[in-house]
Scaffold this active site. Structure first.
Site, PDB file in Angstrom:
ATOM      1  N   ASP A 411      45.233  44.643  41.858  1.00  0.00           N
ATOM      2  CA  ASP A 411      44.561  43.521  41.213  1.00  0.00           C
ATOM      3  C   ASP A 411      44.782  43.677  39.710  1.00  0.00           C
ATOM      4  OD1 ASP A 411      42.600  41.408  40.676  1.00  0.00           O
ATOM      5  OD2 ASP A 411      41.313  43.064  40.032  1.00  0.00           O
ATOM      6  N   LYS A 412      44.726  42.582  38.970  1.00  0.00           N
ATOM      7  CA  LYS A 412      44.934  42.682  37.524  1.00  0.00           C
ATOM      8  C   LYS A 412      43.631  42.946  36.778  1.00  0.00           C
ATOM      9  CE  LYS A 412      45.243  39.127  34.798  1.00  0.00           C
ATOM     10  NZ  LYS A 412      44.242  39.478  33.739  1.00  0.00           N
ATOM     11  N   ASP A 606      38.917  45.691  42.280  1.00  0.00           N
ATOM     12  CA  ASP A 606      37.555  46.009  41.831  1.00  0.00           C
ATOM     13  C   ASP A 606      36.562  44.883  42.027  1.00  0.00           C
ATOM     14  OD1 ASP A 606      38.544  44.270  39.761  1.00  0.00           O
ATOM     15  OD2 ASP A 606      36.946  45.057  38.471  1.00  0.00           O
ATOM     16  N   ASP A 610      38.573  40.651  45.633  1.00  0.00           N
ATOM     17  CA  ASP A 610      39.518  41.589  46.238  1.00  0.00           C
ATOM     18  C   ASP A 610      39.068  42.073  47.613  1.00  0.00           C
ATOM     19  OD1 ASP A 610      41.103  41.588  43.864  1.00  0.00           O
ATOM     20  OD2 ASP A 610      39.680  42.987  42.969  1.00  0.00           O
TER      21      ASP A 610
END
Length: 716
Positions: A411-412, A606, A610
């Protein structure tokens, strides 16, 4: 790996989130007397109300499973300690133990064998009950495993010893029976504490929703109501800083809404009339009136709940190493015992008692104490060492599978980046104001703002001047008087709306093209500069990606952010592939897309957005500072918020697997020598393995396994 094998592995992890599976060593052996009582009320009724389904049957079931797991741990702990208390006098009264200690008949007294028999009977039925129940369950399903091996061994040892105590010629196995039950109870207790309990992800999702909200009545009055009482078509007033109580559409007002915890979009989204909003997202600086559209099962969060549940339920555990070893040992024990008994009766002059003694010795020795500790001890040591290194293991089976990973999806926002905005560029429009001046004036105004971008600007300067007459411009920016000048910090669209022209529009377009958020600083109605901000990339992200690529991993970024932002971050870090503008309900599909060719895949994230992807991936890894729901859905939690630790997960997994294999060889390998000797193959040479020597071999094997587990070492 072929597709079928991958699909089987892909189904493995979710079983830990489900109810006890009788085929599952991790659960079947945990069956206890508490099961029946708990099964009576495990699936009580739950209603579906208007707040994202968080009082639904799904949550109730997950909560009950969590309680059920805790009850079983307490039950095994209680059985272990009671069994230890019963074992101590059994050991003291055992003639073989007395002989080893050189006590002779010092502790003997009339009727001592009956006392030992009574204590052993209590221990057999109380301490051995989980294994006996598990054995009947496995045999009923024609799938013998660890429970069958343990249950059969203790049953044979107890039955034969009871017969000897009642007059049959031979030696009792009471102390071997007691220690075997003790060690197996200890091993299962350790294992259960190491294995992840039921996921509380669904429960954590519900916490995103507020409990009450302000409803606007038809006459314009307002009242505070529980969100359970909301219906489609109701109008609610969402004040600055409040959470939006349900899915809906804005009917009045303008504000920026932070959807990062829901969608992964790092930049707050401007919402005005007719725009849709998601329940659980956080309103910014303006007030909004929202018409409720989705409640209960129709809400966005409720659909997220279903995604997580479906991803977890779509998988079931395969048998672990100890199960497979137990199945072979069960077959060996039964066949060896039967062959031994028959051989001595048919081919020798020995009597039935001698043949039975040989057969029982073989079957008891075929169930080594060490097998019960071979895996749990490695798990316990691995879990402790991992925790010291910032890795919390929640799902052992998925953690073990991490050794085979081929791709890692990140994830970014909040994972590769900090999820916080920082200033990347300052562009003065003339010579009157330099970069420091533009930043200082903007920081003064933003020091009074609640907007997430404001903190990034304020943090970029050491001191901020005082601002007077501060005013928030809803959905656009903020303004105030600084050093006698009227300063505005606004979105670039504000200039076009007010007929202002820029000489450096090309520079602003360039910054926007890099995925950065740009604000313009206006002093006394004249644009004097622009400030670009972007989500701050973690210092460790570049190093983590470089390390993983050196380990031949495919690195992928999966984000709800726009394509420009995603490609900018990916380019800075060195990510191989990018999936951008992916909604949460599509993230799990992207993981499946990577997995479809058999690629073993991990997901590192996080946020709430997600959760389905974490549950779908072969290994879900949560950044520790993220949401509770991400942590509860993940298999491993990175405590230090460091993407580099994703590589550590793989290294620990490989080292743990190697140690497990070594321990299983130690735990079972001695049978190759002990079983033939116990059967009496060298009886013609005067060599026969009696129960005392067999017990000694079991003890040595157990000690070796324990020492070997403590030697677990992970290469840095």
């Amino acid at each position: 790996m072929d597709k079928r094998n991958h699909d089987h592995k892909q189904q493995e992890r979710g079983g830990q989130h489900k109810q006890a599976d009788p085929d599952d060593h991790g659960h079947t052996q945990h069956a206890s007397a508490t099961d029946e009582a708990h099964d009576q009320d495990q699936h009580g009724q739950g209603g579906h109300d208007g707040h994202g389904g968080h009082d639904s049957h799904n949550e109730h079931e997950g909560h009950d499973h969590h309680d059920h797991h805790a009850m079983m741990i307490r039950d095994f702990r209680r059985r272990f300690w009671v069994s230890i208390v019963l074992t101590l006098p059994i050991l003291a009264l055992a003639p073989m133990i007395q002989q080893w200690l050189g006590l002779g008949d010092a502790i003997a007294f009339p009727g001592d064998s009956w006392v030992m028999f009574a204590l052993s009977t209590a221990l057999f039925f109380y301490g051995g009950w989980p294994f006996l129940k598990g054995m009947f369950s496995e045999l009923g399903e024609r799938n013998p495993g660890m429970m069958t091996l343990i249950g059969f061994a203790i049953s044979v040892a107890f039955g034969y010893s009871a017969a000897v105590n009642l007059g049959l010629s031979g030696h009792t196995f009471f102390w071997e029976l007691a220690t075997l039950i003790d060690v197996m109870l200890l091993g299962h207790w350790i294992e259960m504490r190491s294995v992840m309990g039921a996921s509380r992800a669904l429960e954590e999702l519900s916490k995103l929703m507020p409990s009450t909200t302000t409803r606007v009545n038809e006459d314009g009055s307002t009242e505070e109501v529980s969100i359970k009482d909301l219906n489609s078509g109701d109008i609610v007033l969402v004040k600055p800083g409040e959470k939006i109580p349900a899915d809906g559409a804005v009917v009045d007002g303008k504000s920026s809404v932070n959807e990062a915890m829901i969608t992964g979009e790092s930049v707050p989204v401007t919402k005005q009339e007719s725009d849709e909003v998601i329940g659980g997202s956080v309103n910014g600086e303006g007030s909004l009136k929202v018409e409720v559209k989705g409640t209960g099962e129709d809400s966005y969060l409720s659909r997220m709940v279903n995604l997580v549940r479906d991803a977890q339920a779509s998988k079931s555990k395969t048998q672990n190493f100890a199960d497979r070893a137990a199945r072979w040992l069960t077959a060996i024990a039964l066949s060896s015992g039967t062959i031994t008994f028959a051989a001595w009766l048919i081919f020798s002059d020995e009597n039935v008692t001698f043949a039975m003694a040989r057969a029982v010795t073989v079957m008891v020795i075929a169930c080594p104490h060490a097998l019960g500790l071979a895996i749990p001890l490695v798990v316990a040591v691995s879990t402790a060492q991992s925790a010291k290194n910032g890795l919390l293991i929640r799902n052992r089976n998925a953690f073990e599978r991490a050794r085979d990973l081929q791709a890692i999806i990140f994830d970014k926002t909040g994972t590769l980046t900090l999820g916080e905005f920082g200033v990347t560029d300052t562009v003065p429009f003339g010579e009157q104001y330099g970069e420091d001046d533009v930043l200082r004036l903007a920081a003064a105004v933003e020091s009074e703002s609640e907007h997430p971008l404001a903190k990034g600007i304020v943090d970029a300067v050491d001191e901020t001047p005082q601002v007077k007459e501060f005013n928030s411009i809803a959905g656009t920016g903020a303004e105030g008087d600084v050093d006698g000048k009227h300063v505005q910090v606004v979105r670039p669209s504000f200039l076009e709306e007010n007929g202002m022209q820029l000489d450096r529009q090309d520079k602003l377009d360039e910054l926007a093209g890099q995925g950065k958020t740009v604000v313009v600083v206006i002093v006394d109605d004249q644009p004097v500069g622009a400030i670009a901000l972007a989500d701050i990339i973690r210092d460790e992200s570049k190093e983590a990606v470089k390390l993983l690529k050196s380990m031949n991993f495919r690195t992928i970024m999966l984000t709800g952010d726009n394509k420009q932002v995603a490609e900018y971050v990916a380019g800075e870090i060195g990510i191989d592939d990018v999936f951008a503008e992916v909604r949460p309900d599509g993230k799990a599909d992207k993981v499946k897309e990577v997995q479809k060719d058999g690629t073993i895949t991990a997901m590192v994230g996080d946020g709430v957005n997600d959760a389905p992807a974490l549950a779908t991936a072969d290994v879900g890894i949560a950044i520790g500072a993220g949401t509770d729901v991400a942590a509860e859905t993940a298999d491993v939690i990175l405590v230090r918020d460091n993407p580099l630790d994703a590589a550590s997960v793989v290294r620990f997994s490989r080292a743990t697997y190697k140690k497990m294999i070594q321990n299983l060889w130690w735990a079972t390998g001695y049978n190759a020598i002990a079983i033939p000797l116990a059967a009496g193959v060298l009886f013609w040479a005067g060599i026969i393995l009696n129960p005392a020597v067999g017990a000694a071999l079991m003890s040595v094997s157990t000690v070796v396994v324990a020492i070997n587990a403590r030697l677990l070492h992970v290469e840095k």
